[in-house]
Structures are given as C-alpha cells and as structure tokens.
Design a protein around this motif. Sequence first.
Motif: not given
Length: 178
Positions: A14-16, A63-67, A93-95
């Motif tokens: 999803x992040x990708x 933003x992805x890391x925080x979320x 971290x992966x996201x």
Amino acid sequence: MVVVDLDARLNWLRAGVLGANDGIVSVAGLVIGVAAAAPGENQAILVAGVAGVLAGAFSMSAGEYVSVSTQTDAERAQATREGRDPGSLTSAWQAAFSSAVSFVLGSLLPLGLVLAAPARWKVVATAVAVLLALALTGAVSARLGRSPARPAVVRNMVGGALAMAVTWGIGNLIGVSL
C-alpha cells in the motif's frame, strides 16, 4: 499470525502504490506548472523537478514512518493486553523505504517526459502519460484492495487531472507576467 504477516506485506505494498501515485501527481503538477510558465527553460524545469522529487520522497517516507509507527505502537499494546506475541508487527521502516523508493520511481515518468518533449508538447505529452500512469496505479490499488477498479481509476485520474490543470493555470498566469 499469518494474518499479521499478510497485513504487514499489504502495508508496504500500500505504501508503495501510494508513494508511486503521489510521485506521479506531485512531480507532474510541479513540472507542468514550471513548463507552462517557461516551456523552453529545461534547466528551471529540471531544478524544480529534482527538488520536488527529493522533497516529496523525504516527506512521504517521514509521513509513512510516523503513521505506521503509531499503528505499530497500537498493535503492540493490543497484542500485549491479549497475551499475543507482538514480534511480527508491521515495519515502519519497511513502509517508509517502500514509500520513498516508489515516490522516486513514480516521479521519474513526468520528470523525464517533460524534459524530453519539445517545448510546445511538454505539457500535453506529460499530462497524457501521467493520466495513463494514474489509471494503472488506480487499477493496481483496487486489485490490492480487492475492490472494483473503475472507481479507483476514475478517482486517480480526476485528482491528477485537477492537480495538473491548477498548476498549469498558475504557471500560465505567472509565465505571462515574466
């Protein structure tokens, strides 16, 4: 445990997809705005585009890391309360990495096209390619979410078209006064 692993894998997918979509739209809007203001100025378009790619990749990643970190904290607390092993939780971290890399990859399409196209075709060529790419990311996101493709494709394309139209209009207004 299998569900958590599947959720973790779907999270970075999803992040990708989100990162690629955002890279396409953000950088397309930026370079189309600059190209509308100064279509023959590849140097200005390149500087703006590269700055947009880097700023966007870092912003998406952070933003992805925080979320995801917030989500993982909540999952860990719930697993602890329920006596489950919190070892296979979603990786922030992966996201974050997935989002940053996919943002950069998505942004290469509009940046490369706007620089390669002749001055009078820069905006049109970039916009058409971006709309096709957004149709693809919409279809992929629908497939990942096991939902109908048409609404996702339409949302992506309308949102991207709107972003490009607004930045093109602003670029035209500013370009006229240069």
